[in-house]
Write a protein that holds these residues in place. Structure first.
Motif, PDB file in Angstrom:
ATOM      1  N   ASP A  59      38.327  41.012  42.301  1.00 44.38           N
ATOM      2  CA  ASP A  59      36.876  40.784  42.231  1.00 44.38           C
ATOM      3  C   ASP A  59      36.077  41.700  43.146  1.00 44.38           C
ATOM      4  O   ASP A  59      34.866  41.573  43.225  1.00 44.38           O
ATOM      5  CB  ASP A  59      36.570  39.320  42.568  1.00 44.38           C
ATOM      6  N   VAL A  60      36.746  42.619  43.819  1.00 40.33           N
ATOM      7  CA  VAL A  60      36.052  43.527  44.741  1.00 40.33           C
ATOM      8  C   VAL A  60      35.339  44.614  43.965  1.00 40.33           C
ATOM      9  O   VAL A  60      35.792  45.166  43.025  1.00 40.33           O
ATOM     10  CB  VAL A  60      37.045  44.147  45.745  1.00 40.33           C
ATOM     11  N   MET A  85      34.396  44.181  38.932  1.00 45.18           N
ATOM     12  CA  MET A  85      35.698  43.557  38.763  1.00 45.18           C
ATOM     13  C   MET A  85      36.661  44.591  38.181  1.00 45.18           C
ATOM     14  O   MET A  85      36.336  45.303  37.246  1.00 45.18           O
ATOM     15  CB  MET A  85      35.605  42.347  37.818  1.00 45.18           C
ATOM     16  N   ARG A  86      37.855  44.628  38.742  1.00 44.40           N
ATOM     17  CA  ARG A  86      38.912  45.487  38.211  1.00 44.40           C
ATOM     18  C   ARG A  86      39.969  44.597  37.557  1.00 44.40           C
ATOM     19  O   ARG A  86      40.199  43.475  37.998  1.00 44.40           O
ATOM     20  CB  ARG A  86      39.530  46.309  39.327  1.00 44.40           C
ATOM     21  N   ILE A  87      40.615  45.133  36.529  1.00 43.82           N
ATOM     22  CA  ILE A  87      41.641  44.390  35.794  1.00 43.82           C
ATOM     23  C   ILE A  87      42.883  45.259  35.682  1.00 43.82           C
ATOM     24  O   ILE A  87      42.784  46.458  35.420  1.00 43.82           O
ATOM     25  CB  ILE A  87      41.152  44.001  34.383  1.00 43.82           C
ATOM     26  N   LYS A  88      44.038  44.643  35.873  1.00 43.25           N
ATOM     27  CA  LYS A  88      45.330  45.303  35.658  1.00 43.25           C
ATOM     28  C   LYS A  88      46.165  44.418  34.739  1.00 43.25           C
ATOM     29  O   LYS A  88      46.068  43.188  34.777  1.00 43.25           O
ATOM     30  CB  LYS A  88      46.102  45.488  36.961  1.00 43.25           C
ATOM     31  N   THR A  89      47.011  45.068  33.965  1.00 51.10           N
ATOM     32  CA  THR A  89      47.942  44.362  33.096  1.00 51.10           C
ATOM     33  C   THR A  89      49.357  44.851  33.396  1.00 51.10           C
ATOM     34  O   THR A  89      49.574  46.053  33.540  1.00 51.10           O
ATOM     35  CB  THR A  89      47.611  44.628  31.615  1.00 51.10           C
ATOM     36  N   LEU A 126      50.895  41.090  45.517  1.00 51.50           N
ATOM     37  CA  LEU A 126      49.632  41.200  44.778  1.00 51.50           C
ATOM     38  C   LEU A 126      48.454  41.548  45.698  1.00 51.50           C
ATOM     39  O   LEU A 126      47.462  42.121  45.256  1.00 51.50           O
ATOM     40  CB  LEU A 126      49.324  39.906  44.023  1.00 51.50           C
ATOM     41  N   LYS A 127      48.544  41.169  46.956  1.00 55.03           N
ATOM     42  CA  LYS A 127      47.513  41.430  47.972  1.00 55.03           C
ATOM     43  C   LYS A 127      46.137  40.983  47.492  1.00 55.03           C
ATOM     44  O   LYS A 127      45.898  39.794  47.395  1.00 55.03           O
ATOM     45  CB  LYS A 127      47.544  42.883  48.403  1.00 55.03           C
ATOM     46  N   ASP A 128      45.228  41.892  47.194  1.00 52.08           N
ATOM     47  CA  ASP A 128      43.855  41.542  46.806  1.00 52.08           C
ATOM     48  C   ASP A 128      43.715  41.173  45.329  1.00 52.08           C
ATOM     49  O   ASP A 128      42.607  40.910  44.865  1.00 52.08           O
ATOM     50  CB  ASP A 128      42.898  42.703  47.116  1.00 52.08           C
ATOM     51  N   TRP A 129      44.801  41.176  44.608  1.00 54.52           N
ATOM     52  CA  TRP A 129      44.779  40.848  43.179  1.00 54.52           C
ATOM     53  C   TRP A 129      45.185  39.398  42.988  1.00 54.52           C
ATOM     54  O   TRP A 129      45.942  38.838  43.772  1.00 54.52           O
ATOM     55  CB  TRP A 129      45.740  41.762  42.417  1.00 54.52           C
TER      56      TRP A 129
END
Length: 161
Positions: A160-161, A1-5, A89-92
């Motif tokens: 979640d990729v 899982m990747r996270i962005k703020t 946001l696409k995949d986010w």
């Protein structure tokens, strides 16, 4: 899982001479309060939210894109700006939003539940995933002295990729 703020900020002066416009914050109308200056409905909460989403996507919505929507197409409702920002946001996906609103007027506390619901519906989030806090600024800034409203917004997005 990747996270962005993403962090967003916006502020608008009150338009005390405008009797036709309403004060809208987070998609909620505030009766009896002066409206904010701006080409659109000047919903400073949604503008800060757009900027926070832009912090995740890297695509600035406020500016050329919102000006085109507002001035060329007559779209004054800032919810359309947020919807446009969400398209990038696409995949986010957003999983949490927090807004801190500084103003001396109007009193926000009674309307915070309605604002949380409005934002959760707009963003497709549960209400417990939307936080809104308010402060008067204790008169230390122009906003705290009653000249307008300032909002800071932070969003958390996951992939979640």
């Amino acid at each position: 899982m990747r996270i962005k703020t993403g962090l967003g900020q916006d502020s608008h002066r009150f338009d005390v001479e405008n009797n036709t416009k309403k004060l809208i914050l987070g998609g909620v109308e505030f009766e009896g309060a002066p409206p904010l200056q701006g080409n659109s409905d000047a919903d400073v909460v949604l503008h800060a939210l757009c900027n926070a989403i832009s912090g995740v996507t890297g695509v600035n919505i406020l500016g050329a894109i919102s000006d085109t929507l507002c001035l060329k197409h007559g779209i004054k409702d800032s919810r359309f700006y947020v919807q446009e920002a969400l398209n990038y946001l696409k995949d986010w996906r957003l999983c949490h939003v927090s807004c801190s609103i500084e103003c001396s007027t109007p009193k926000l506390t009674p309307k915070i539940p309605e604002m949380r619901t409005s934002l959760s519906e707009l963003l497709g989030l549960e209400t417990q995933d939307v936080g809104i806090t308010a402060t008067t600024g204790e008169g230390l800034t122009a906003v705290g002295r009653g000249e307008g409203i300032q909002v800071l917004c932070i969003v958390t997005a996951v992939n979640d990729v």
